[in-house]
Design a protein around this motif. Structure first.
Motif, PDB file in Angstrom:
ATOM      1  N   GLN A  97       0.824  -1.202   0.000  1.00 39.37           N
ATOM      2  CA  GLN A  97       0.000   0.000   0.000  1.00 39.37           C
ATOM      3  C   GLN A  97       0.861   1.256   0.000  1.00 39.37           C
ATOM      4  N   THR A  98       2.044   1.173   0.611  1.00 35.61           N
ATOM      5  CA  THR A  98       2.950   2.322   0.709  1.00 35.61           C
ATOM      6  C   THR A  98       4.176   2.176  -0.187  1.00 35.61           C
ATOM      7  N   LYS A  99       4.217   1.114  -0.984  1.00 39.31           N
ATOM      8  CA  LYS A  99       5.358   0.827  -1.877  1.00 39.31           C
ATOM      9  C   LYS A  99       6.661   0.661  -1.089  1.00 39.31           C
ATOM     10  N   GLY A 100       6.543   0.338   0.199  1.00 36.76           N
ATOM     11  CA  GLY A 100       7.719   0.159   1.048  1.00 36.76           C
ATOM     12  C   GLY A 100       8.376   1.454   1.472  1.00 36.76           C
ATOM     13  N   MET A 101       7.750   2.604   1.127  1.00 35.58           N
ATOM     14  CA  MET A 101       8.367   3.913   1.395  1.00 35.58           C
ATOM     15  C   MET A 101       8.149   4.394   2.831  1.00 35.58           C
ATOM     16  N   MET A 102       7.249   3.772   3.542  1.00 36.81           N
ATOM     17  CA  MET A 102       6.891   4.227   4.880  1.00 36.81           C
ATOM     18  C   MET A 102       7.665   3.404   5.909  1.00 36.81           C
ATOM     19  N   LYS A 303       9.743  -2.878  -1.159  1.00 34.53           N
ATOM     20  CA  LYS A 303      10.345  -1.670  -1.712  1.00 34.53           C
ATOM     21  C   LYS A 303      11.269  -2.017  -2.875  1.00 34.53           C
ATOM     22  N   SER A 304      12.021  -3.091  -2.748  1.00 35.39           N
ATOM     23  CA  SER A 304      12.911  -3.536  -3.827  1.00 35.39           C
ATOM     24  C   SER A 304      12.114  -3.936  -5.060  1.00 35.39           C
ATOM     25  N   GLU A 305      10.985  -4.607  -4.851  1.00 34.46           N
ATOM     26  CA  GLU A 305      10.119  -4.986  -5.976  1.00 34.46           C
ATOM     27  C   GLU A 305       9.628  -3.742  -6.719  1.00 34.46           C
ATOM     28  N   PHE A 333      19.420  -5.634  -9.366  1.00 31.15           N
ATOM     29  CA  PHE A 333      18.136  -5.578  -8.656  1.00 31.15           C
ATOM     30  C   PHE A 333      17.637  -6.989  -8.360  1.00 31.15           C
ATOM     31  N   ILE A 334      17.652  -7.816  -9.379  1.00 37.06           N
ATOM     32  CA  ILE A 334      17.091  -9.161  -9.250  1.00 37.06           C
ATOM     33  C   ILE A 334      17.869  -9.985  -8.219  1.00 37.06           C
ATOM     34  N   ILE A 335      19.195  -9.905  -8.274  1.00 37.88           N
ATOM     35  CA  ILE A 335      20.022 -10.660  -7.322  1.00 37.88           C
ATOM     36  C   ILE A 335      19.765 -10.191  -5.892  1.00 37.88           C
ATOM     37  N   GLY A 336      19.737  -8.880  -5.700  1.00 38.71           N
ATOM     38  CA  GLY A 336      19.472  -8.347  -4.362  1.00 38.71           C
ATOM     39  C   GLY A 336      18.102  -8.740  -3.859  1.00 38.71           C
ATOM     40  N   LEU A 337      17.093  -8.618  -4.714  1.00 32.71           N
ATOM     41  CA  LEU A 337      15.720  -8.938  -4.332  1.00 32.71           C
ATOM     42  C   LEU A 337      15.581 -10.405  -3.954  1.00 32.71           C
ATOM     43  N   GLU A 338      16.085 -11.294  -4.800  1.00 34.05           N
ATOM     44  CA  GLU A 338      15.925 -12.723  -4.536  1.00 34.05           C
ATOM     45  C   GLU A 338      16.753 -13.178  -3.347  1.00 34.05           C
ATOM     46  N   THR A 339      17.883 -12.533  -3.110  1.00 31.76           N
ATOM     47  CA  THR A 339      18.680 -12.841  -1.918  1.00 31.76           C
ATOM     48  C   THR A 339      17.912 -12.471  -0.657  1.00 31.76           C
ATOM     49  N   MET A 340      17.319 -11.295  -0.650  1.00 32.12           N
ATOM     50  CA  MET A 340      16.526 -10.855   0.512  1.00 32.12           C
ATOM     51  C   MET A 340      15.336 -11.787   0.747  1.00 32.12           C
ATOM     52  N   ASN A 371      22.195  -6.342   6.912  1.00 32.52           N
ATOM     53  CA  ASN A 371      23.518  -5.859   6.535  1.00 32.52           C
ATOM     54  C   ASN A 371      23.649  -5.670   5.031  1.00 32.52           C
ATOM     55  N   ILE A 372      22.861  -6.407   4.276  1.00 31.51           N
ATOM     56  CA  ILE A 372      22.906  -6.304   2.817  1.00 31.51           C
ATOM     57  C   ILE A 372      22.199  -5.043   2.322  1.00 31.51           C
ATOM     58  N   PHE A 373      21.007  -4.780   2.834  1.00 29.79           N
ATOM     59  CA  PHE A 373      20.163  -3.741   2.250  1.00 29.79           C
ATOM     60  C   PHE A 373      20.778  -2.342   2.301  1.00 29.79           C
ATOM     61  N   PRO A 374      21.444  -1.927   3.396  1.00 32.69           N
ATOM     62  CA  PRO A 374      22.057  -0.593   3.390  1.00 32.69           C
ATOM     63  C   PRO A 374      23.088  -0.407   2.282  1.00 32.69           C
ATOM     64  N   ASN A 375      23.636  -1.495   1.771  1.00 32.30           N
ATOM     65  CA  ASN A 375      24.614  -1.405   0.684  1.00 32.30           C
ATOM     66  C   ASN A 375      23.954  -1.432  -0.692  1.00 32.30           C
ATOM     67  N   ILE A 376      22.909  -2.226  -0.844  1.00 36.88           N
ATOM     68  CA  ILE A 376      22.316  -2.348  -2.179  1.00 36.88           C
ATOM     69  C   ILE A 376      21.306  -1.247  -2.466  1.00 36.88           C
ATOM     70  N   TYR A 377      20.696  -0.650  -1.428  1.00 33.01           N
ATOM     71  CA  TYR A 377      19.684   0.364  -1.694  1.00 33.01           C
ATOM     72  C   TYR A 377      20.269   1.604  -2.385  1.00 33.01           C
ATOM     73  N   PRO A 378      21.381   2.171  -1.898  1.00 31.33           N
ATOM     74  CA  PRO A 378      21.961   3.308  -2.631  1.00 31.33           C
ATOM     75  C   PRO A 378      22.338   2.932  -4.062  1.00 31.33           C
ATOM     76  N   ARG A 379      22.772   1.694  -4.271  1.00 31.85           N
ATOM     77  CA  ARG A 379      23.112   1.243  -5.617  1.00 31.85           C
ATOM     78  C   ARG A 379      21.861   1.167  -6.491  1.00 31.85           C
TER      79      ARG A 379
END
Length: 485
Positions: A97-102, A303-305, A333-340, A371-379
């Motif tokens: 509903q919030t696209k993961g932004m909230m 949010k990654s989706e 994107f796909i690698i990060g998403l599927e890993t999460m 630990n992964i997401f703070p690195n992949i999100y800026p990317r």
């Protein structure tokens, strides 16, 4: 009462008399009508309306055995693996509903309150600890469907490892007195997201190198408690237009400094105080990290989706899908998403009952994901910027499109198979996501969501079970595994 709808939530928040300061002025009037808050409150209300949608009732609420009323599923204390999955599916609905932004959707702190209550017996019999008050707040929160913000970060006056606060007036909020009525708190805490826009404020200390007794506490109080002030930063709402500002107009949450000006915390609201051992170990021994991370990783996956969808839509809009460097970037994107996703699923599959009878998601996979997401999100944001290129900075407004110059815009800014208006909407979304003040705040927010990334990696290293791997190597080498190995 149980679960409430959006209107009931807004009416309740509008009646609060919280002391909120914005741009040097104290806010008066309804919060839901203030330019800085109306978008996020409307979005929050939509979440509460969603949980009462008859078609989703079984996925977003459960019947409380105490009240026999529908109650938000984020308050459910899980006893089985199936309960863990139920909780996650509820969180997915709200995140989509919030696209993961909230980042501070209500299910986040609801999960924390639930975790505190499920582990409250850890504090039983300990000096200056009141586990019964945690249970009372949990029951109150469920019965009234309360919303919470929280604050636990001290002001960044001096971050030196060996800094002692020698100020005569407290800077970091601390207990300066206690009496028959309760604790008296003076000082400040940082980063209450949606501070003043919730029913309650959950306040607790986190372990640090020089935690003093007067800073070792946890409690929850109403947002309009006398002496409690919320000092807001500048608003990142770009404007009311969802065309021009598709994200900030809806999801800008606001962050605030929380000032405690001799705030009285009634005894029945105190969880513990003046007990450093309890303050440190309750967060570590309770299910706090398990459930806070479970909600967070669920939201970050959604949010990654959404971000993958934005990136692919950009690719299609300007027809660059044939280039291999685009394939490489979208594969990130796909690698990060599927890993999460895999880590979240592993945490659920390996869930176990804890000593308090609560089914906990397995913590290590959640720690790894955090630990992964703070690195992949800026990317992710960087990739969207690279794909959009110059198109990210040539973005007319909704008013310009509908003006006398609109014919030029429609001709020169069309996409490969989209009208100029559609193309501009897509690119404005990408801009608001990655380049606006709202978007860059999202980058910083996700980078430090659970604290300093270096400390997070250090915690993972120190808590991850490594002994068996070392033993295997030592056996292979036929050396003593009890030695330096």
């Amino acid at each position: 009462m149980g679960a409430v709808n959006g209107k009931e939530l807004i009416d309740r928040l509008d009646q609060l008399k919280s002391e909120i300061w914005f741009d040097g002025e104290m806010i008066t009037g309804k919060l839901s009508e203030h330019p800085a808050f109306k978008g996020i409150l409307k979005t929050k209300a939509s979440l509460y309306d969603l949980q009462l949608d008859p078609s989703l009732a079984n996925e977003l609420t459960f019947i409380s055995p105490d009240t026999n009323k529908p109650t938000g599923l984020s308050y459910l204390q899980p006893k089985t693996k199936e309960d863990i999955v139920k909780r996650r599916k509820m969180m997915e609905h709200w995140a989509r509903q919030t696209k993961g932004m909230m980042g501070r959707s209500p299910d986040y702190i609801n999960s924390v309150i639930m975790a505190f209550a499920s582990s409250a017996s850890f504090l039983k019999g300990k000096e200056k600890c009141f586990p019964e008050n945690i249970q009372s707040i949990y029951e109150l929160a469920m019965s009234k469907d309360l919303t919470f913000t929280h604050t636990f970060v001290t002001p960044q006056v001096n971050r030196s490892l060996f800094n002692y606060n020698t100020s005569k007036e407290p800077i970091a909020a601390k207990v300066i007195d206690h009496n028959e009525q309760g604790l008296v708190i003076k000082g400040a805490r940082l980063l209450a997201t949606q501070g003043g826009l919730t029913d309650e404020v959950l306040v607790f200390s986190t372990p640090n190198f020089f935690l003093e007794e007067d800073e070792a506490y946890a409690f929850s109080i109403p947002s309009d408690t006398p002496g409690l002030k919320f000092i807001c930063r500048e608003s990142f709402v770009g404007g009311d237009s969802t065309f021009n500002h598709p994200l900030s107009s809806r999801f800008e949450e606001m962050d605030s400094l929380v000032v405690f000006d001799n705030v009285l915390v009634p005894w029945n609201r105190v969880f513990y105080y003046g007990n450093i051992e309890a303050s440190v170990n309750f967060l570590l021994k309770s299910s706090f990290h398990c459930f806070a991370l479970h909600q967070t990783i669920t939201r970050q996956i959604v949010k990654s989706e959404f971000m993958l969808g934005v990136a692919q839509l950009l690719v299609e809009t300007i027809d660059v899908s044939e280039y291999q460097h685009i394939h490489e970037k979208l594969s990130e994107f796909i690698i990060g998403l599927e890993t999460m996703k895999a880590l979240l699923e592993k945490s659920e599959q390996n869930s176990e009952l804890d000593e308090f009878g609560t089914m906990r998601p397995h913590l290590p996979p959640l720690q790894i994901a955090s630990n992964i997401f703070p690195n992949i999100y800026p990317r992710y944001c960087e990739i969207i910027q690279i794909i959009g290129a110059s198109g990210m900075v040539t973005l007319p407004t909704e008013k310009a499109i509908n003006s006398s110059i609109g014919s030029n815009i429609n001709h020169y800014l069309q996409g490969s198979d989209r009208t100029a208006e559609e193309r501009i909407k897509i690119f404005r979304l990408a801009w608001d996501l990655t380049m606006s003040s709202f978007g860059t705040r999202q980058i910083q927010y996700e980078r430090y969501f659970f604290g300093d990334p270096i400390r997070m990696s250090s915690t993972l290293y120190n808590t991850y079970p490594k002994a068996q791997y070392v033993k295997n190597v030592c056996e292979f080498l036929d050396i003593n595994s009890e030695g330096t190995c």
